[in-house]
Design a protein around this motif. Structure first.
Motif, short mmCIF file in Angstrom:
data_model
loop_
_atom_site.label_atom_id
_atom_site.label_comp_id
_atom_site.label_asym_id
_atom_site.label_seq_id
_atom_site.Cartn_x
_atom_site.Cartn_y
_atom_site.Cartn_z
N ALA A 1 -4.84 15.08 -8.49
CA ALA A 1 -6.12 15.47 -9.10
C ALA A 1 -6.76 14.35 -9.91
O ALA A 1 -7.68 14.60 -10.68
CB ALA A 1 -5.94 16.71 -9.98
N TYR A 2 -6.33 13.11 -9.74
CA TYR A 2 -6.95 11.99 -10.47
C TYR A 2 -8.05 11.36 -9.62
O TYR A 2 -9.16 11.15 -10.08
CB TYR A 2 -5.88 10.97 -10.85
N HIS A 3 -7.73 11.04 -8.37
CA HIS A 3 -8.72 10.50 -7.43
C HIS A 3 -8.77 11.39 -6.20
O HIS A 3 -7.74 11.90 -5.74
CB HIS A 3 -8.37 9.09 -7.00
N PRO B 1 -3.36 18.60 -3.96
CA PRO B 1 -2.65 17.83 -2.94
C PRO B 1 -2.12 16.52 -3.52
O PRO B 1 -2.72 15.94 -4.43
CB PRO B 1 -3.73 17.56 -1.88
N HIS B 2 -1.02 16.07 -2.98
CA HIS B 2 -0.36 14.86 -3.46
C HIS B 2 -0.46 13.82 -2.35
O HIS B 2 -0.08 14.09 -1.21
CB HIS B 2 1.11 15.17 -3.79
N TYR B 3 -0.98 12.63 -2.66
CA TYR B 3 -1.20 11.60 -1.65
C TYR B 3 -0.29 10.41 -1.91
O TYR B 3 0.05 10.08 -3.05
CB TYR B 3 -2.66 11.15 -1.66
N ALA B 4 0.06 9.74 -0.81
CA ALA B 4 0.88 8.53 -0.89
C ALA B 4 0.26 7.46 0.00
O ALA B 4 -0.39 7.77 1.00
CB ALA B 4 2.31 8.82 -0.44
N ASP B 5 0.46 6.20 -0.38
CA ASP B 5 0.09 5.10 0.49
C ASP B 5 1.14 4.01 0.39
O ASP B 5 2.01 4.02 -0.49
CB ASP B 5 -1.32 4.58 0.22
N ASP C 1 -2.45 -3.46 -8.46
CA ASP C 1 -2.82 -2.18 -9.07
C ASP C 1 -4.33 -2.00 -9.16
O ASP C 1 -4.94 -2.10 -10.23
CB ASP C 1 -2.19 -2.03 -10.46
N PHE C 2 -4.92 -1.67 -8.02
CA PHE C 2 -6.36 -1.42 -7.95
C PHE C 2 -6.69 0.06 -8.14
O PHE C 2 -7.77 0.51 -7.77
CB PHE C 2 -6.91 -1.92 -6.61
N ASP C 3 -5.78 0.81 -8.74
CA ASP C 3 -5.97 2.25 -8.89
C ASP C 3 -7.24 2.59 -9.67
O ASP C 3 -7.81 3.66 -9.49
CB ASP C 3 -4.75 2.85 -9.58
N ASP C 4 -7.67 1.69 -10.55
CA ASP C 4 -8.85 1.96 -11.36
C ASP C 4 -10.07 1.13 -10.94
O ASP C 4 -11.05 1.09 -11.69
CB ASP C 4 -8.55 1.71 -12.85
#
Length: 329
Positions: A55-57, A102-106, A234-237
């Motif tokens: 639920a963050y992105h 939902p939970h996503y992985a990459d 870490d391009f999460d943001d």
């Protein structure tokens, strides 16, 4: 915490099935916004598996992050390369940890090197030419911004924005820093007054500043050093923001270094060597250091579960007070 780590590790092992990787026990490297694991590809090379915070992105935002990273790699920027599954997909959808989340992985390529440093500790200096490293960080950051300007965003591209609203609006992306429930009422009032003073000043300045896609979190841990070269992870943001925001993020945690002014000068020199048009904006860096400090207060306020949250907040409040005072606010 041990039960949570065991659960995440099991989910990470299950996620590897999406990439048809051999049975293995993923090694947890970091657990904050995401759970990041070191895993092995079929040829034995390491890679990083990320379980994204639910639920963050959105999935569109996660896919956009990966598209941006891939485009930067094509331009020769040292960042992780997304790894597609055999079916061509970049995201794995895992079973939900909570209803409606939902939970996503990459899976992304491994980047060699050691972090520039750790938050809250002095920069390691043994055998390092720190001004040269900061000059290299500035150059690579400018190259990243050049590549971002040339990036043709695909349809549906979605990333957060740190514009005036995203930083000082009613609902900043990293939280209402002036509403932090775990600080005193006096501190909340002080922050609300500071925001009221900053908003018209920043709103008047913002239209003339360089704005585009940025990394947004180039803290020490996200800068890897290998010899004299640097790489960004870490391009999460990553998202849309002022280029000064990236420069301020790289500098904020280093303000207490004994040679900070020299490191600051080296970073800006490296950046201006690639993007000389930016020099005229460098005078606004003190404002962006303050804005960045405020985002950390909002970020910590939204994460009371962090074990060191109280100490973090006190550091962030101290930074804010010093920077606001230096600006006459």
């Amino acid at each position: 915490m041990d039960d949570m780590i065991a659960t995440l590790t099991a989910r990470a092992a299950g996620a590897l099935l999406h990439w048809n990787l051999p049975d293995q026990v993923p090694e947890l490297l970091k657990y904050r916004e995401n759970a990041v694991f070191k895993v092995r590809l079929r040829d034995g090379r390491p890679a990083a598996l990320r379980l994204h915070r639910p639920a963050y992105h959105s999935p569109a935002a996660l896919a956009s992050e990966l598209a941006f990273m891939a485009a930067l790699r094509e331009k020769g920027i040292a960042v992780p390369l997304p790894i597609a599954a055999p079916d061509g997909s970049l995201l794995a959808v895992l079973s939900s940890l909570a209803p409606g989340e939902p939970h996503y992985a990459d899976l992304i390529g491994w980047m060699e090197g050691e972090p520039l440093g750790d938050t809250g500790a002095p920069l390691p200096r043994g055998g390092r030419d720190l001004p040269a490293l900061f000059r290299a960080i500035g150059r690579e950051m400018a190259r990243l911004h050049d590549a971002a300007d040339a990036f043709l965003r695909p349809a549906g591209f979605e990333r957060p924005a740190w514009d005036v609203e995203g930083l000082l609006g009613e609902a900043p992306f990293w939280g209402r820093f002036w509403d932090c429930p775990v600080i005193t009422p006096v501190q909340r009032d002080d922050l609300a007054r500071l925001r009221a003073r900053l908003l018209p000043r920043f709103s008047a300045l913002a239209p003339g500043l360089d704005y585009g896609l940025i990394h947004a979190d180039l803290v020490r841990e996200n800068v890897l050093v290998a010899g004299g070269a640097v790489a960004f992870i870490d391009f999460d943001d990553c998202g849309f923001g002022f280029r000064l925001f990236d420069l301020a993020t790289a500098l904020l945690r280093n303000r207490h270094e004994p040679d900070y002014l020299r490191l600051r000068a080296a970073l800006l020199e490296g950046y201006a060597a690639v993007r000389p048009q930016a020099e005229a904006e460098f005078r606004h860096l003190p404002l962006f250091l303050l804005l960045r400090a405020l985002t950390y207060i909002g970020w910590a306020a939204a994460r009371p579960e962090l074990p060191d949250n109280s100490a973090r907040l006190q550091r962030y409040l101290g930074d804010m007070e010093t920077l606001a005072r230096d600006l006459g606010l």
